[in-house]
Scaffold this active site. Structure first.
Site, PDB file in Angstrom:
ATOM      1  N   TRP A  89      14.907   5.046  -3.753  1.00  0.00           N
ATOM      2  CA  TRP A  89      15.270   3.807  -3.074  1.00  0.00           C
ATOM      3  C   TRP A  89      15.165   2.565  -3.963  1.00  0.00           C
ATOM      4  CZ3 TRP A  89      11.824   5.768   1.437  1.00  0.00           C
ATOM      5  CH2 TRP A  89      12.567   6.670   2.205  1.00  0.00           C
ATOM      6  N   HIS A 153       5.577  11.936  -4.308  1.00  0.00           N
ATOM      7  CA  HIS A 153       5.481  10.941  -3.249  1.00  0.00           C
ATOM      8  C   HIS A 153       6.029  11.511  -1.944  1.00  0.00           C
ATOM      9  CE1 HIS A 153       4.335   6.748  -2.653  1.00  0.00           C
ATOM     10  NE2 HIS A 153       5.322   6.652  -1.776  1.00  0.00           N
ATOM     11  N   GLU A 188       0.364  10.964   0.125  1.00  0.00           N
ATOM     12  CA  GLU A 188      -0.355  10.637   1.363  1.00  0.00           C
ATOM     13  C   GLU A 188      -0.163  11.725   2.416  1.00  0.00           C
ATOM     14  OE1 GLU A 188      -0.590   5.746   1.507  1.00  0.00           O
ATOM     15  OE2 GLU A 188       0.964   6.785   2.657  1.00  0.00           O
ATOM     16  N   GLU A 275      -2.777   3.879  -4.888  1.00  0.00           N
ATOM     17  CA  GLU A 275      -1.904   2.935  -4.178  1.00  0.00           C
ATOM     18  C   GLU A 275      -2.752   2.060  -3.262  1.00  0.00           C
ATOM     19  OE1 GLU A 275       1.495   4.645  -2.096  1.00  0.00           O
ATOM     20  OE2 GLU A 275       1.208   3.225  -0.452  1.00  0.00           O
ATOM     21  N   TRP A 309       0.778  -1.424  -4.880  1.00  0.00           N
ATOM     22  CA  TRP A 309       2.067  -1.163  -4.259  1.00  0.00           C
ATOM     23  C   TRP A 309       2.733  -2.489  -3.923  1.00  0.00           C
ATOM     24  CZ3 TRP A 309       4.829   3.196  -3.607  1.00  0.00           C
ATOM     25  CH2 TRP A 309       5.883   3.182  -2.692  1.00  0.00           C
ATOM     26  N   LYS A 314      12.100  -5.456  -2.332  1.00  0.00           N
ATOM     27  CA  LYS A 314      12.322  -5.316  -0.895  1.00  0.00           C
ATOM     28  C   LYS A 314      11.783  -6.551  -0.166  1.00  0.00           C
ATOM     29  CE  LYS A 314      11.300  -2.056   2.865  1.00  0.00           C
ATOM     30  NZ  LYS A 314      10.533  -0.840   3.247  1.00  0.00           N
ATOM     31  N   GLU A 316       9.582  -7.469   1.914  1.00  0.00           N
ATOM     32  CA  GLU A 316       8.320  -7.283   2.611  1.00  0.00           C
ATOM     33  C   GLU A 316       7.211  -7.807   1.712  1.00  0.00           C
ATOM     34  OE1 GLU A 316       7.959  -3.108   3.443  1.00  0.00           O
ATOM     35  OE2 GLU A 316       7.276  -2.619   1.424  1.00  0.00           O
TER      36      GLU A 316
END
Length: 351
Positions: A89, A153, A188, A275, A309, A314, A316
């Protein structure tokens, strides 16, 4: 006539005295010059051949000793760096230029390459392209003399054990001789059992890595978004060069999670924060500066390494860059978000 003889004798004596003093001065100057040359030659011999200017030059081969990651001399090491976003991405940042800029301008000592696995063109459906991105980051990290976390990931890695084994075997065979490499076998996990699911998964993948790489560190994800670190107590993998993953987001996770982490450390469970974010767990929301500082103090006190992270543009708050930032680095402060500026300042001060 007698007077002339007296004068001549006096002049001759003065001349001899001056000559002796002149000779003494010359001898002294020659001695000082010789001593100076000898000192310069000694300094040249004693001077180091080169200045250590990369993390890998300074720390060398990393390993685990008790609760700590240590360098080749056995001294605790704390790495600080950035995590790239999911490879499928935000692949535009998987470049040697980004790695070099982060090392030169942000002072990172470790970069995390996050191999996206399941979703939207990740490894399972697009292995060749995604591996090429990750390999470019690994090559760049080696060239720049920093460490690189090679991250699988995923939130469902136990469903794709053979794929994980194949990927990490390839990485280990290709790069296992370099001290730069750190393997992260599972980003995760969700709410699944450490004993019944996660530990067997890690054991299978680590065994594959060890066929090609006997000495680089492996970091293993823990239950519940890599927060169940205390569950590892008394139930670690048999391999002595393993660390365990702790993830947090500072505006959501606070003293309770630090207490759990401290309990793990007190029982010789070595932790690596592969992370974390300065925001809420969603990757967005407000930035709790007090909590951010409390977490950094905790990590420093325990020499726990970390990756923030993330390197992404992006929209955010956990993204380090504003939309439209170049995938080739060179970002002015005007293109770095508030969270990115905070983390960059922390690394420039401490790395």
């Amino acid at each position: 006539m007698k007077l002339l003889k007296v004068v001549f004798t006096f002049v001759f004596i003065v001349f001899l005295g001056c000559s002796s003093k002149a000779e003494a001065v010359l001898e002294t100057e020659e001695t000082l010059e010789t001593q100076k040359e000898e000192k310069e030659e000694k300094e040249e011999i004693e001077a180091p051949e080169s200045i250590i200017d990369t993390a890998v030059e300074e720390y060398g081969q990393l390993r685990v000793d008790g609760k700590n990651m240590v360098d080749e001399n056995g001294d605790p090491v704390q790495l600080r760096g950035m995590s790239l976003f999911w490879s499928q991405w935000m692949g535009e940042f998987y470049t040697k230029e980004t790695v070099k800029w982060l090392k030169d301008d942000w002072n990172i000592t470790v970069i995390r390459a996050s191999m996206g696995v399941e979703d939207d063109g990740g490894y399972l459906t697009n292995a060749v392209i995604e591996k090429a991105k990750v390999f470019e980051v690994i090559d760049a990290a080696i060239e720049e003399g920093i460490y690189v976390l090679v991250d699988w990931h995923s939130h469902h890695a136990e469903d794709h054990v053979e794929d994980a084994k194949s990927f990490f075997a390839e990485v280990a065979e290709k790069y296992g001789d370099y001290p730069n490499i750190i393997y992260e076998t599972y980003n995760e996990p969700l709410d699944v059992s450490w004993e019944a699911v996660l530990k067997p998964y890690h054991e299978a993948v680590v065994a594959e890595i060890r066929k090609y790489d006997s000495d680089n560190i492996v970091v293993c994800g823990t239950r519940n978004w890599s927060q169940g670190v205390s569950e590892v107590i008394g139930n670690k993998l048999a391999d002595s060069n393993i660390m365990y993953t702790l993830h947090y987001y500072a505006s959501t996770h606070k003293e309770d999670l630090r207490t759990d982490a401290q309990t793990a450390l007190d029982n010789d469970v070595p932790l690596f924060v592969t992370e974390y974010g300065v925001t809420e767990y969603t990757g967005d929301g407000f930035i709790d500066i007090v909590s951010v500082e409390e977490w950094w103090a905790f990590l420093d006190a325990n020499a726990i390494s970390w990756c923030n992270w993330s390197v992404a543009d992006k929209e955010e708050n956990s993204a380090a860059l504003k939309p439209g930032a170049s995938g080739l680095g060179g970002w002015p402060l005007s293109e770095i978000t508030p969270s990115g500026q905070m983390v960059r300042a922390e690394m420039k001060q401490k790395n």
